[in-house]
Design an enzyme around this catalytic site. Structure first.
Site, PDB file in Angstrom:
ATOM      1  N   ASN A 147      -7.136 -25.488 -19.276  1.00  0.00           N
ATOM      2  CA  ASN A 147      -8.405 -25.707 -18.592  1.00  0.00           C
ATOM      3  C   ASN A 147      -8.920 -24.416 -17.977  1.00  0.00           C
ATOM      4  OD1 ASN A 147     -10.461 -27.513 -17.070  1.00  0.00           O
ATOM      5  ND2 ASN A 147      -9.499 -26.322 -15.432  1.00  0.00           N
ATOM      6  N   GLU A 148     -10.155 -24.047 -18.306  1.00  0.00           N
ATOM      7  CA  GLU A 148     -10.863 -22.924 -17.652  1.00  0.00           C
ATOM      8  C   GLU A 148      -9.980 -21.697 -17.465  1.00  0.00           C
ATOM      9  OE1 GLU A 148     -12.861 -24.287 -14.100  1.00  0.00           O
ATOM     10  OE2 GLU A 148     -14.233 -25.566 -15.251  1.00  0.00           O
ATOM     11  N   GLU A 184     -16.836 -30.860 -19.360  1.00  0.00           N
ATOM     12  CA  GLU A 184     -17.196 -30.976 -17.935  1.00  0.00           C
ATOM     13  C   GLU A 184     -18.673 -30.680 -17.805  1.00  0.00           C
ATOM     14  OE1 GLU A 184     -14.947 -29.097 -14.804  1.00  0.00           O
ATOM     15  OE2 GLU A 184     -13.066 -29.266 -15.915  1.00  0.00           O
ATOM     16  N   ASN A 215      -8.621 -28.204 -12.975  1.00  0.00           N
ATOM     17  CA  ASN A 215      -7.785 -27.178 -12.342  1.00  0.00           C
ATOM     18  C   ASN A 215      -6.388 -27.691 -12.038  1.00  0.00           C
ATOM     19  OD1 ASN A 215     -10.069 -25.612 -12.456  1.00  0.00           O
ATOM     20  ND2 ASN A 215     -10.504 -25.692 -10.269  1.00  0.00           N
ATOM     21  N   GLU A 254      -9.481 -36.624 -12.797  1.00  0.00           N
ATOM     22  CA  GLU A 254      -8.523 -35.582 -12.423  1.00  0.00           C
ATOM     23  C   GLU A 254      -7.752 -36.036 -11.191  1.00  0.00           C
ATOM     24  OE1 GLU A 254      -8.483 -30.764 -11.336  1.00  0.00           O
ATOM     25  OE2 GLU A 254     -10.347 -31.772 -11.886  1.00  0.00           O
ATOM     26  N   GLN A 260     -17.126 -36.240 -12.517  1.00  0.00           N
ATOM     27  CA  GLN A 260     -16.048 -37.073 -13.030  1.00  0.00           C
ATOM     28  C   GLN A 260     -16.480 -38.533 -12.977  1.00  0.00           C
ATOM     29  OE1 GLN A 260     -12.190 -36.038 -11.364  1.00  0.00           O
ATOM     30  NE2 GLN A 260     -12.573 -33.857 -11.602  1.00  0.00           N
ATOM     31  N   TYR A 312     -22.226 -26.965 -14.291  1.00  0.00           N
ATOM     32  CA  TYR A 312     -22.695 -27.801 -13.181  1.00  0.00           C
ATOM     33  C   TYR A 312     -23.977 -27.178 -12.624  1.00  0.00           C
ATOM     34  CZ  TYR A 312     -17.924 -29.671 -13.246  1.00  0.00           C
ATOM     35  OH  TYR A 312     -16.732 -30.242 -13.629  1.00  0.00           O
TER      36      TYR A 312
END
Length: 500
Positions: A173-174, A293, A73, A28, A350, A245
């Site tokens: 994304n999200e 992710e 993001n 990212e 990442q 996460y």
């Protein structure tokens, strides 16, 4: 002391073929992932395009097949046009997602060049936060159309005659997260996602699309979000995404090492939701999962609060990983492989510097973090078919989990190479795990190697030129008369490779 576990592996007990994209990663425009990570033109190791050759070699060692880009993001405020054409003409922009300044020195074409250098495909994300259908279809045309149209001819003008042929695309994304630029409800997102998907596939019918699922299993809208989004998009996408996460904030190791069980439940739940919509629609199509992710992320939280706003490529999300983190990452990889029938894409988030297996110093060296090793081992040795082993293991209870098996394991069979690989974590904090495996289905197979990652200090870390957490191949696994016996040290990651 020792505890005992046993398992049976059989070549007929197949979970499913492992899609190599399950070993994907993520870059990212965040922190030093791009600038100072993969790209540092003034570095002694920089190639003719400014990409760090030392980082290239480490990424190739991981055999990363797919890299998600450019966010995250970041993508929800990104104008992709800012990153193409002459570099000197590209604007600097405020990145609202991470409160930094984006120089746009690296964009779509440069990243495609980098991906080719590491033998990886790109999983491209489109902006469904501040933008929508038009920008997304134009990006597909720019990247994938051969020639003879405005955007494809512009790519050619920019020096790229051949199309990039990007196969996999993320629809935002999200978008369930209130922190996301352009956050939407499930119905709002589902409507824009399906119309964007249709337009993108009208440009290139060969592409595969990932719809946004929940940002994590504990979102208040979880399950309802997936169901509503898939009701809109089911006929036009191939995947639904998952993100998660974990961290050991409470310094409770037994509970921390059990957190992959939360990942298991997340996967099982999303499969159930997707199949519910399949049944509701009377569809013959099956939606698979893109866990695009996943990682450990918590070490850098306090440091990130002190970053000067609007700086360029500051150190952000630079978790320094411990030995215990490597054990959990190993278990998370095992969780993904145990549902390889439905998890077809996964991206360790990442790849460089930002919550990453690879770290660099600006102007200096690059090195492997502790989590590099389970990721590398599974990527290199975990290609083929995932097997459903029959496992009997002693268990324990922790603060948040019950019946946690001390032995966490998955087996992969590679029929082309005549190999079988057992990946295993011993979660016990004091005892060796004495493992016995019935391998009679694999007559004539012998132990090729037993790799072990172990350390007496669960907080041990690696630094440049000072690696405390590294594997050895001195494990004692052996096969005799169709039975494999191995001692798995306390708190260890194990790779037992069998071949003829």
């Amino acid at each position: 002391m020792t505890i005992k576990a046993n398992m049976t592996i059989d070549k007929e007990f197949k979970i499913g073929n492992i899609d190599e994209r399950i070993y994907g990663s993520f870059i990212e425009h965040l922190g030093r992932a791009v600038y100072g990570g993969i790209y540092e033109p003034d570095h002694p190791e920089a190639d003719e395009q400014g990409f760090r050759k030392d980082v290239l070699e480490l990424v190739k060692e991981l055999k990363v097949p797919l890299v998600r880009y450019p966010g995250g993001n970041f993508v929800s405020g990104y104008n992709w046009e800012d990153g193409v054409g002459p570099v000197e003409d590209r604007p600097r922009r405020l990145d609202l997602a991470w409160r930094t300044t984006e120089t746009n020195e690296i964009g779509t074409n440069e990243f495609m060049d980098w991906a080719k250098k590491v033998n990886a495909e790109v999983n491209m994300a489109v902006n469904l936060g501040t933008r929508g259908i038009d920008a997304a279809r134009n990006l597909v045309e720019y990247c994938n159309h051969t020639s003879g149209s405005y955007w494809s001819d512009l790519r050619i003008k920019h020096g790229y005659k051949e199309p990039h042929k990007i196969k996999t695309w993320c629809l935002g994304n999200e978008m369930d997260g209130p922190w996301q630029i352009g956050h939407r409800t499930a119905d709002e997102y589902g409507r824009i996602a399906v119309e964007t998907a249709k337009a993108m596939k009208w440009v290139d019918p060969s592409i595969e699309l990932v719809a946004c699922g929940s940002s994590n299993r504990h979102m208040p809208t979880f399950a309802e979000w997936e169901a509503k989004v898939l009701e809109h998009t089911y006929d036009h996408v191939e995947f639904i995404s998952l993100h998660t996460y974990y961290g050991n904030r409470d310094e409770d190791l037994a509970n921390y090492l059990a957190q992959s069980m939360d990942m298991d439940q997340f996967i099982y739940s999303v499969i159930s939701i997707a199949d519910y919509i399949k049944a509701k629609k009377r569809s013959k199509k099956t939606i698979n999962l893109s866990f695009d992710e996943w990682n450990v992320w918590f070490h850098s939280n306090d440091a990130d609060k002190k970053i000067e706003p609007w700086s360029i490529a500051p150190p952000q999300l630079e978790d320094i990983y411990t030995f215990e983190d490597a054990l959990l990452v190993g278990s998370m990889l095992i969780s993904l492989l145990r549902r390889a029938d439905r998890v077809k894409i996964a991206c360790l988030a990442q790849l460089v510097n930002v919550i990453a297996p690879i770290m660099t110093e600006n102007g200096g060296g690059a090195w492997k973090q502790s989590i590099f090793y389970p990721y590398m081992h599974t990527s290199v040795f975990g290609r083929g078919v995932a097997l459903n082993a029959i496992v009997n293991s002693p268990k324990y209870d922790s603060k948040d989990f019950t019946d946690v098996p001390y032995l966490d394991t998955v087996t992969v069979m590679n029929e082309e190479e005549d190999t079988v690989t057992i990946f295993a974590v011993n979660r016990h904090q004091t005892d060796t795990l004495e493992l016995e495996v019935d391998t009679r289905s694999f007559e004539g197979y012998k132990v090729v190697e037993h790799i072990v990652l172990e350390n007496d200090d669960v907080k041990a870390t690696n630094q440049h030129n000072h690696s405390n957490v590294v594997p050895h191949n001195n494990g004692d696994a052996k096969v005799d008369s169709g039975r494999l016996a191995a001692n798995l040290p306390k708190l260890s990651w194990n790779v037992i490779r069998l071949g003829k």
